[in-house]
Design an enzyme around this catalytic site. Sequence first.
Site, PDB file in Angstrom:
ATOM      1  N   LEU B  64      48.453  22.496  13.287  1.00 53.06           N
ATOM      2  CA  LEU B  64      47.741  22.398  12.011  1.00 53.06           C
ATOM      3  C   LEU B  64      48.187  21.162  11.248  1.00 53.06           C
ATOM      4  CD1 LEU B  64      47.762  26.158  10.988  1.00 53.06           C
ATOM      5  CD2 LEU B  64      46.204  24.936  12.479  1.00 53.06           C
ATOM      6  N   ARG B  65      49.186  20.491  11.761  1.00 51.35           N
ATOM      7  CA  ARG B  65      49.660  19.202  11.233  1.00 51.35           C
ATOM      8  C   ARG B  65      50.404  19.294   9.921  1.00 51.35           C
ATOM      9  NH1 ARG B  65      50.365  16.038  15.421  1.00 51.35           N
ATOM     10  NH2 ARG B  65      48.478  15.104  16.279  1.00 51.35           N
ATOM     11  N   ASP B 306      45.248  23.903  22.640  1.00 50.96           N
ATOM     12  CA  ASP B 306      46.186  22.797  22.452  1.00 50.96           C
ATOM     13  C   ASP B 306      45.664  21.843  21.376  1.00 50.96           C
ATOM     14  OD1 ASP B 306      48.621  21.639  22.952  1.00 50.96           O
ATOM     15  OD2 ASP B 306      47.873  20.273  24.482  1.00 50.96           O
TER      16      ASP B 306
END
Lengths: 318, 428
Positions: B64-65, B306
Amino acid sequence: MHNPQLNKHGELQHLLTLDGLPREILNAILDTAAPFTEVAEREVKKVPLLRGKSIFNLFFENSTRTRTTFEIAAKRLSADVVNLNISTSSAAKGESLLDTVDNLCAMQADMFVVRHAASGAPFLIARHLQEQDRDDIHVINAGDGRHAHPTQGLLDMYTIRHFKGDFTGLTVAIVGDVLHSRVARSQISALTTLGVPEVRVIGPKTLLPTDVERMGVRVFHDMREGLRDVDVVMMLRLQNERMSGALLPSPQEFYKVWGLTADKLALARPDAIVMHPGPMNRGVEIDSAVADGAQAVILPQVTFGIAVRMAVMSMLAS
Amino acid sequence: MNIKIANGRVIDPANELDQVQDLYVAGGKIAALGAAPQGFSAERVIDAQGLVVCPGLIDVAARLREPGFEYRATLESEMDAAMAGGVTSLAIPPDTDPPLDEPGLVEMLCHRAKKLNRAHVYPVGALTLGLKGERLSEMAELVDSGCVAFSQANVPIVDNAVLMRAMQYAATFGFRVWLQPLAPFLSRGGFAHDGEVATRLGLPGIPTAAETVALYTYLQLAKVTGARLHITRLSSAEGLGLIEQARAEGMDVTCDVSINHLHLSDMDIGYFDSNCHLVPPLRSQRDREALRAGLRDGRIDALCSDHTPVDDDGKQTPFSESEPGATGLELLLPLTLKWADEVRIPLVRALAKVTSDAARLVGITKAGHLAPGARADLCLFDPEATIQVSRRGLRSQGKNTPFLGLELPGRVRYTLVEGQVMFGDEAA
């Protein structure tokens, strides 16, 4: 998959690689180059084919020799040439490759000659131009990473054709560091396309890329075996940083096993020619006696290189 | 809210169920299948005629950064993508910035995710501090904060003594260890599978040995330490062979594969398409076929997206200079369906790979199935409709995927989380 270097009429839009380029186009470039060799012998070494065109030499990797030959070729076609050493300008300030390209497009560039350390960089530029509908701008790959050096490959073909006349009966050996060599890849693509029945690569396993035989070559590790009865010996440059470490133990050992010496060359056909893309490492990949010997055609390669680059530029621009 | 989902084709892989029937939701949980529970009155009825009703998808790897890479994606944007993709549970790799190596950080992430009230988040903690492969993270504390397993993401531990200690320590508590089989030196400086394509394109290669050598090491260390080993993102036929061998010797080891490796090979790199720059690299067609077969017959446990959003600046560069990764949350279901269709397996078995089987790997018991009492996390999709993968259509902030431009089967119509409709594509 669409070949990004051909336009929708199947004509050359960019010159990015020789891999997948039809034989007719390769021959057309070589045919176009022939008359340009005479321009150099005139008193005024210029033709007006590209008058008013702006050619940008975009070199993201240092190169004096290749840049100079492109510059001479462009000037002999009467184009305006701008040299940009990007490694010392914008990229160092963090500007992206495509931002640089956009800026130069805004300066009305007609052609980019691109050298880049990363394989595929000229494809990125070509795709970007296509997305912007700038089919009036052409890209010439002057060497990208390990991938391709198409004008070098073409000038090598010109040289072979000049000295051997025809490709279809030849045995050609490419010797040395194929793994890191964009020159070797372009040579292999061109030789196999032009109908050379046997292309050999010779070198240690550490310097031959995985599955290279899938490119249509025969693999030899023994130099003497590989050189037997060949018509053309194409030596590759061994870069300093490859000479020691995990790829090779030492330049001395490399020379001993894969260096081209007179006694090894004697195994080739008596009229075999010896080529090298330069710059040479004398005493590493080639012995001076061979480099300066009667069978070497290394300096004609340089001369033909200008004519071939003139041919490519004029074909793209027309 | 009491919801009746009427006339849907209810597929519950955990219970091997595939039948058109009604499904009842009450109090955020599955209340009943078939007949309404006593006294049930629906406040809302969703007409699921022609739709598949299955457990919300569980993605065992979605980045999700957050924290650290908010310019690439935020929890908000990626949660939107998850909902649009029918994904209701996510396991998050620890390679954020800073990495998920601190209980406070994990708690904050879980808290932020919970406030958004969309997909459930299951953080995978860093096995070592800063993913540096030197010092162990506080695993027990991290589990208390919500971590479900420990991994190094794509940063392999160089020092095998540290790796062995980390696995031993995790084994002390029975914690799961998820490892990406990538030998550090063999993968260094490479960008594509070391084979014909990389040779032709002059891209420095990553040999299959980078995967197999790491696997030999991990399997041996799991054997001696007793760690619960899960292998992430398998990429090669040889790698799968080693896992099979270990299982034949009685080892309990699991593995997963990504949608990219299930559908693509190094040939798809074409002329340097940086969307195909992935870790691990896309390998040969032979490898892809082995992975497809392995997932089909159960040797590979789960399929994941991924999901790795990368911004355009990270992709519009030469291949070797580009950021690896591809967006995938919204493609997980369509690419599961595409694979199921191509290898001809029943939907109920295919969906197991992204629901019940994935739940088992993450240790989720309350979801991933449709038994009464389970969390009402549901995905309702139209198997006959298709989606067009486009930059505009993707809700994820990462628009980079090798599948751009393709038409894929399966369109999510509703996504429910704990009985609430969080996504509804009613207009479509």
